[in-house]
Scaffold this motif. Structure first.
Motif, PDB file in Angstrom:
ATOM      1  N   TYR A  10       0.846  -1.196   0.000  1.00  0.00           N
ATOM      2  CA  TYR A  10       0.000   0.000   0.000  1.00  0.00           C
ATOM      3  C   TYR A  10       0.882   1.246   0.000  1.00  0.00           C
ATOM      4  O   TYR A  10       1.930   1.285   0.661  1.00  0.00           O
ATOM      5  N   GLY A  11       0.458   2.269  -0.733  1.00  0.00           N
ATOM      6  CA  GLY A  11       1.181   3.526  -0.778  1.00  0.00           C
ATOM      7  C   GLY A  11       0.227   4.708  -0.729  1.00  0.00           C
ATOM      8  O   GLY A  11      -0.961   4.578  -1.040  1.00  0.00           O
ATOM      9  N   PHE A  12       0.739   5.861  -0.345  1.00  0.00           N
ATOM     10  CA  PHE A  12      -0.096   7.065  -0.286  1.00  0.00           C
ATOM     11  C   PHE A  12       0.781   8.301  -0.422  1.00  0.00           C
ATOM     12  O   PHE A  12       2.008   8.248  -0.257  1.00  0.00           O
ATOM     13  N   ASP A  13       0.148   9.428  -0.723  1.00  0.00           N
ATOM     14  CA  ASP A  13       0.832  10.713  -0.845  1.00  0.00           C
ATOM     15  C   ASP A  13       0.892  11.381   0.518  1.00  0.00           C
ATOM     16  O   ASP A  13      -0.129  11.858   1.030  1.00  0.00           O
ATOM     17  N   ALA A  14       2.079  11.431   1.100  1.00  0.00           N
ATOM     18  CA  ALA A  14       2.245  12.135   2.371  1.00  0.00           C
ATOM     19  C   ALA A  14       2.256  13.645   2.153  1.00  0.00           C
ATOM     20  O   ALA A  14       1.747  14.413   2.974  1.00  0.00           O
ATOM     21  N   ILE A  15       2.860  14.073   1.033  1.00  0.00           N
ATOM     22  CA  ILE A  15       2.879  15.489   0.632  1.00  0.00           C
ATOM     23  C   ILE A  15       2.582  15.541  -0.862  1.00  0.00           C
ATOM     24  O   ILE A  15       3.178  14.792  -1.642  1.00  0.00           O
ATOM     25  N   SER A  16       1.680  16.409  -1.261  1.00  0.00           N
ATOM     26  CA  SER A  16       1.354  16.549  -2.679  1.00  0.00           C
ATOM     27  C   SER A  16       1.017  18.005  -2.974  1.00  0.00           C
ATOM     28  O   SER A  16      -0.113  18.457  -2.796  1.00  0.00           O
ATOM     29  N   SER A  17       2.026  18.746  -3.403  1.00  0.00           N
ATOM     30  CA  SER A  17       1.837  20.135  -3.793  1.00  0.00           C
ATOM     31  C   SER A  17       2.585  20.369  -5.102  1.00  0.00           C
ATOM     32  O   SER A  17       3.263  19.476  -5.616  1.00  0.00           O
ATOM     33  N   TYR A  18       2.475  21.568  -5.646  1.00  0.00           N
ATOM     34  CA  TYR A  18       3.140  21.865  -6.910  1.00  0.00           C
ATOM     35  C   TYR A  18       4.652  21.737  -6.783  1.00  0.00           C
ATOM     36  O   TYR A  18       5.314  21.202  -7.671  1.00  0.00           O
ATOM     37  N   ALA A  19       5.220  22.186  -5.675  1.00  0.00           N
ATOM     38  CA  ALA A  19       6.674  22.207  -5.531  1.00  0.00           C
ATOM     39  C   ALA A  19       7.221  20.950  -4.863  1.00  0.00           C
ATOM     40  O   ALA A  19       8.349  20.543  -5.149  1.00  0.00           O
ATOM     41  N   THR A  20       6.466  20.328  -3.968  1.00  0.00           N
ATOM     42  CA  THR A  20       6.983  19.211  -3.165  1.00  0.00           C
ATOM     43  C   THR A  20       6.035  18.032  -3.217  1.00  0.00           C
ATOM     44  O   THR A  20       4.822  18.193  -3.043  1.00  0.00           O
ATOM     45  N   LYS A  21       6.607  16.839  -3.446  1.00  0.00           N
ATOM     46  CA  LYS A  21       5.825  15.608  -3.455  1.00  0.00           C
ATOM     47  C   LYS A  21       6.582  14.535  -2.666  1.00  0.00           C
ATOM     48  O   LYS A  21       7.794  14.411  -2.785  1.00  0.00           O
ATOM     49  N   LEU A  22       5.842  13.761  -1.880  1.00  0.00           N
ATOM     50  CA  LEU A  22       6.421  12.663  -1.112  1.00  0.00           C
ATOM     51  C   LEU A  22       5.440  11.507  -1.071  1.00  0.00           C
ATOM     52  O   LEU A  22       4.314  11.650  -0.582  1.00  0.00           O
ATOM     53  N   LYS A  23       5.858  10.360  -1.598  1.00  0.00           N
ATOM     54  CA  LYS A  23       5.062   9.139  -1.568  1.00  0.00           C
ATOM     55  C   LYS A  23       5.722   8.138  -0.627  1.00  0.00           C
ATOM     56  O   LYS A  23       6.948   7.997  -0.628  1.00  0.00           O
ATOM     57  N   LEU A  24       4.907   7.428   0.156  1.00  0.00           N
ATOM     58  CA  LEU A  24       5.387   6.395   1.066  1.00  0.00           C
ATOM     59  C   LEU A  24       4.730   5.067   0.697  1.00  0.00           C
ATOM     60  O   LEU A  24       3.519   5.026   0.434  1.00  0.00           O
ATOM     61  N   GLU A  25       5.524   3.977   0.691  1.00  0.00           N
ATOM     62  CA  GLU A  25       5.030   2.648   0.349  1.00  0.00           C
ATOM     63  C   GLU A  25       5.560   1.621   1.342  1.00  0.00           C
ATOM     64  O   GLU A  25       6.689   1.753   1.838  1.00  0.00           O
ATOM     65  N   ILE A  26       4.754   0.590   1.605  1.00  0.00           N
ATOM     66  CA  ILE A  26       5.206  -0.507   2.455  1.00  0.00           C
ATOM     67  C   ILE A  26       4.418  -1.758   2.104  1.00  0.00           C
ATOM     68  O   ILE A  26       3.247  -1.691   1.714  1.00  0.00           O
ATOM     69  N   GLY A  27       5.090  -2.913   2.219  1.00  0.00           N
ATOM     70  CA  GLY A  27       4.418  -4.165   1.933  1.00  0.00           C
ATOM     71  C   GLY A  27       5.373  -5.341   1.970  1.00  0.00           C
ATOM     72  O   GLY A  27       6.598  -5.175   1.970  1.00  0.00           O
ATOM     73  N   PRO A  28       4.839  -6.568   2.013  1.00  0.00           N
ATOM     74  CA  PRO A  28       5.672  -7.772   2.032  1.00  0.00           C
ATOM     75  C   PRO A  28       6.133  -8.152   0.624  1.00  0.00           C
ATOM     76  O   PRO A  28       5.565  -7.710  -0.380  1.00  0.00           O
ATOM     77  N   GLY A  29       7.171  -8.996   0.576  1.00  0.00           N
ATOM     78  CA  GLY A  29       7.686  -9.442  -0.710  1.00  0.00           C
ATOM     79  C   GLY A  29       8.490 -10.719  -0.589  1.00  0.00           C
ATOM     80  O   GLY A  29       8.663 -11.282   0.502  1.00  0.00           O
ATOM     81  N   TYR A  30       8.973 -11.161  -1.726  1.00  0.00           N
ATOM     82  CA  TYR A  30       9.749 -12.392  -1.809  1.00  0.00           C
ATOM     83  C   TYR A  30      10.954 -12.129  -2.706  1.00  0.00           C
ATOM     84  O   TYR A  30      10.828 -11.484  -3.756  1.00  0.00           O
ATOM     85  N   GLN A  31      12.136 -12.606  -2.305  1.00  0.00           N
ATOM     86  CA  GLN A  31      13.370 -12.285  -3.031  1.00  0.00           C
ATOM     87  C   GLN A  31      14.201 -13.538  -3.322  1.00  0.00           C
ATOM     88  O   GLN A  31      14.338 -14.422  -2.473  1.00  0.00           O
ATOM     89  N   TYR A  32      14.732 -13.569  -4.530  1.00  0.00           N
ATOM     90  CA  TYR A  32      15.653 -14.619  -4.971  1.00  0.00           C
ATOM     91  C   TYR A  32      16.986 -13.958  -5.293  1.00  0.00           C
ATOM     92  O   TYR A  32      17.030 -12.941  -6.003  1.00  0.00           O
ATOM     93  N   SER A  33      18.092 -14.507  -4.782  1.00  0.00           N
ATOM     94  CA  SER A  33      19.406 -13.916  -5.033  1.00  0.00           C
ATOM     95  C   SER A  33      20.430 -15.013  -5.281  1.00  0.00           C
ATOM     96  O   SER A  33      20.371 -16.094  -4.680  1.00  0.00           O
ATOM     97  N   LEU A  34      21.364 -14.710  -6.179  1.00  0.00           N
ATOM     98  CA  LEU A  34      22.460 -15.622  -6.497  1.00  0.00           C
ATOM     99  C   LEU A  34      23.764 -14.857  -6.327  1.00  0.00           C
ATOM    100  O   LEU A  34      24.018 -13.875  -7.028  1.00  0.00           O
ATOM    101  N   ALA A  35      24.585 -15.289  -5.377  1.00  0.00           N
ATOM    102  CA  ALA A  35      25.827 -14.586  -5.053  1.00  0.00           C
ATOM    103  C   ALA A  35      26.880 -14.803  -6.142  1.00  0.00           C
ATOM    104  O   ALA A  35      26.850 -15.798  -6.883  1.00  0.00           O
ATOM    105  N   LYS A  36      27.819 -13.881  -6.195  1.00  0.00           N
ATOM    106  CA  LYS A  36      28.935 -13.989  -7.131  1.00  0.00           C
ATOM    107  C   LYS A  36      29.859 -15.139  -6.718  1.00  0.00           C
ATOM    108  O   LYS A  36      30.111 -15.357  -5.526  1.00  0.00           O
TER     109      LYS A  36
END
Length: 248
Positions: free
Chosen positions: A127-153
């Protein structure tokens, strides 16, 4: 003489009718589609012979109910003997808008032949939302679960590493500040926290418009990874100097 007057009156009436049909404030309807293409190239000859290239393409389709965004990045560098850097990033995100913000689904893929992790795939929702939304300044915040796959060098101590999977929590803050009419600053901070590993990425950019659709952009991407293979660094930094063209 009479015919000339009739012709002049007719032209005047047609002009007035056209102005009534197409008012001065009329603008073509927005399509909702925006595209950005930026690239930078560096060539060194003489005592030092090297080549480096970076490119970035961003596509956004924004409507009242949803927003689709795709981002592709490529980095390449070589000297007279070998390739020294080769990295590709793909990011896809789909937002479904609601009154209080938006729900998103996101997928990311990184292929980095010279990084601490050569393959890194992440999927997340939240879920995300606009914490600040004006002509000069904008700030969006997001948070949520996920799944990650990684292969090391591969390293001398671990020549054939096993792939790792992890459940993560992803939190992001996307900030944009319009400095004045022709320049702006952006900073995206992302934290991915899992049981096996954690990473923090800061992606900053300063853009100055040269002409209507052409701009000069300076960018810096800094990523810190908590757990990395032996012999590799925890911090990766990429700095770019590019020309950016915007299609709308």
């Amino acid at each position: 003489m009479i015919n000339k007057r009739i012709l002049s009156i007719g032209c005047l009436l047609l002009s007035l009718k056209a102005q009534a049909l197409v008012p001065p404030q009329y603008q073509e309807p927005a399509t909702g589609l925006t595209a950005e293409v930026e690239a930078g190239l560096q060539l060194n000859t003489g005592n030092t012979q090297s080549t480096s290239f970076n490119g970035r393409t961003r596509l956004i389709y924004d409507t009242k109910k949803a927003k689709q965004e795709a981002l592709l990045k490529a980095y390449f560098a070589s000297d007279s003997e070998k390739t020294t850097a080769e990295k590709y990033d793909v990011q896809l995100q789909s937002n479904y808008k609601v009154d209080s913000g938006y729900f998103f689904g996101r997928g990311e893929g990184t292929w980095d032949e010279f990084g601490s992790y050569t393959r890194l795939y992440t999927g997340s929702v939240g879920y995300g939302f606009d914490a600040i939304s004006s002509y000069a300044t904008k700030l969006k915040l997001e948070i949520g679960p996920g799944y990650q796959y990684s292969l090391a060098k591969a390293t001398t101590t671990e020549p054939d590493p096993d792939a790792n999977t992890d459940v993560i929590v992803r939190a992001a803050a996307k900030f944009e500040q319009r400095i004045h009419e022709y320049s702006s600053f952006t900073a995206d901070l992302t934290a991915e926290t899992g049981q096996n590993n954690s990473a923090v990425t800061l992606d900053m950019g300063y853009k100055n418009i040269l002409f209507q659709d052409l701009a000069f952009k300076v960018g810096m991407n800094v990523k810190y990874t908590e757990v990395v293979p032996d012999g590799t660094e925890q911090v990766d930094t990429v700095t770019t100097f590019n020309l950016l063209y915007t299609f709308q």
